[in-house]
Design an enzyme around this catalytic site. Sequence first.
Site, PDB file in Angstrom:
ATOM      1  N   TRP A   1       5.677   6.348  -1.190  1.00 21.76           N
ATOM      2  CA  TRP A   1       5.735   7.319  -2.283  1.00 21.76           C
ATOM      3  C   TRP A   1       4.942   8.589  -1.948  1.00 21.76           C
ATOM      4  O   TRP A   1       4.734   9.428  -2.817  1.00 21.76           O
ATOM      5  CB  TRP A   1       5.274   6.699  -3.597  1.00 21.76           C
ATOM      6  CG  TRP A   1       3.802   6.375  -3.780  1.00 21.76           C
ATOM      7  CD1 TRP A   1       2.809   6.437  -2.854  1.00 21.76           C
ATOM      8  CD2 TRP A   1       3.189   5.939  -5.007  1.00 21.76           C
ATOM      9  NE1 TRP A   1       1.606   6.052  -3.416  1.00 21.76           N
ATOM     10  CE2 TRP A   1       1.818   5.747  -4.725  1.00 21.76           C
ATOM     11  CE3 TRP A   1       3.646   5.690  -6.286  1.00 21.76           C
ATOM     12  CZ2 TRP A   1       0.917   5.306  -5.705  1.00 21.76           C
ATOM     13  CZ3 TRP A   1       2.753   5.261  -7.251  1.00 21.76           C
ATOM     14  CH2 TRP A   1       1.401   5.072  -6.969  1.00 21.76           C
TER      15      TRP A   1
ATOM     16  N   THR B   1       0.825  -1.207   0.000  1.00 24.25           N
ATOM     17  CA  THR B   1       0.000   0.000   0.000  1.00 24.25           C
ATOM     18  C   THR B   1       0.859   1.256   0.000  1.00 24.25           C
ATOM     19  O   THR B   1       1.735   1.434   0.856  1.00 24.25           O
ATOM     20  CB  THR B   1      -0.904   0.000   1.242  1.00 24.25           C
ATOM     21  OG1 THR B   1      -1.705  -1.187   1.225  1.00 24.25           O
ATOM     22  CG2 THR B   1      -1.805   1.227   1.268  1.00 24.25           C
ATOM     23  N   GLU B   2       0.615   2.139  -0.976  1.00 29.87           N
ATOM     24  CA  GLU B   2       1.323   3.418  -1.103  1.00 29.87           C
ATOM     25  C   GLU B   2       2.842   3.239  -1.210  1.00 29.87           C
ATOM     26  O   GLU B   2       3.605   4.116  -0.818  1.00 29.87           O
ATOM     27  CB  GLU B   2       0.969   4.354   0.067  1.00 29.87           C
ATOM     28  CG  GLU B   2      -0.515   4.590   0.260  1.00 29.87           C
ATOM     29  CD  GLU B   2      -1.162   5.343  -0.888  1.00 29.87           C
ATOM     30  OE1 GLU B   2      -0.423   5.989  -1.663  1.00 29.87           O
ATOM     31  OE2 GLU B   2      -2.397   5.278  -1.040  1.00 29.87           O
ATOM     32  N   LEU B   3       3.255   2.088  -1.743  1.00 31.42           N
ATOM     33  CA  LEU B   3       4.668   1.732  -1.863  1.00 31.42           C
ATOM     34  C   LEU B   3       5.400   1.723  -0.526  1.00 31.42           C
ATOM     35  O   LEU B   3       6.618   1.907  -0.476  1.00 31.42           O
ATOM     36  CB  LEU B   3       5.404   2.647  -2.863  1.00 31.42           C
ATOM     37  CG  LEU B   3       4.956   2.585  -4.324  1.00 31.42           C
ATOM     38  CD1 LEU B   3       5.945   3.346  -5.216  1.00 31.42           C
ATOM     39  CD2 LEU B   3       4.794   1.165  -4.846  1.00 31.42           C
TER      40      LEU B   3
END
Length: 393
Positions: free
Chosen positions: A297, A143-145
């Site tokens: 990220w 999730t979300e890098l």
Amino acid sequence: MASVVFYFQVHQPYRLRRYSIFDSDQVYFDHPRNEEIIRKVAQKCYLPTNELLLRLFQKHGEAFRVSFSLTGIVVEQLRRWAPEALESFVELARTGCVEFCAETYYHSMAFLYNRDEFVQQTRRHCELVKELFAQSPRVFRNTELTYNNDVARVVEGMGFSAILTEGADHVLGYRSPNHLYNPPNCPNLRMLMKNYRLSDDIAFRFGRTDWAEYPLTVEKFTSWVDQINGSGNVCNLFMDYETFGEHQWNETGIFRFLEELPAAVLATGRNDFLTISQAVDRYPSAGEVDVPHMISWADSERDISAWLGNSMQANALHDVYAIAHEVLASDDEDLIEDWRRLQTSDHFYYMCTKWFADGDVHRYFNPYESPYDAYINYMNILDNVRARAAHKR
């Protein structure tokens, strides 16, 4: 040769309805609003961009490739309210030019709090990808890098061959995101790190008339890609799929840019396009990258402060995972599903108090007037979920 690796994230949360402390209704989600948003994004982004990609695959064949991941909860909403958009993703899968990656089904931060839950959500998502797109994912994106060495070890243990994360400067140091790497002690797992400068030129700066490089033409961008030759193997362009038509409106020329880019990149004869797995199969690791602390990220810091940057977020995340045993032991499918939908990272993102350089990002589709409203509303719902779980004991 520099290989362009396009990766698109497709996600929309189940937004919560306004829920007071006196409310006892077990309907927590604002489905009229969720329907409105998913239909809007489908019309502005998913349908026209998928149609464009299909034309590009027909034009360029296997010379043009992209990779995707769709969260489980965006798939659920598309099935319910925009089935034609979901079918358009299935049609892309049939071309053989698209790779679909795995992630947590609920777009959650489960890895930080409950490893068993993390594994279960990832396995469920893999099953969904196999069901919809007839692919068994080789690549994982958290999730979300969000990523560190511990994530890498668990993901390698689950059998994945690659993982995506952010090419954060403070992690890479002198190294370039334009190579593949290995996490420490994970010889069978490759890291692909986002080239955030070139990715964000498209995702965030494309339509900004005050940007020094405005307007961003395909010739200019292709020349930047070409500069990677001799100093790297890949140009990792990772972004939200909503970049096309939603974050960057049609009027900015974003669709024309995407339509013209493949031909411009391929015309040089020096560069090509690969899916993530193809890049893993072609290029060797350039060495180890040690990431002991969580990165992501999100925002200028590239850390996890967007979800854990204040006491409200920390308290809400702790409390939702604190009731895991009681909820799962209930064997109540509706209760378990509600609890898992409450794990979606967006709920905690709305509680973020970072309203400075990153403020516009945090306001995107945010249903609350303030982070404090988001926290109070969430905790009121979580109290009801906790009471339901206690009643099952």
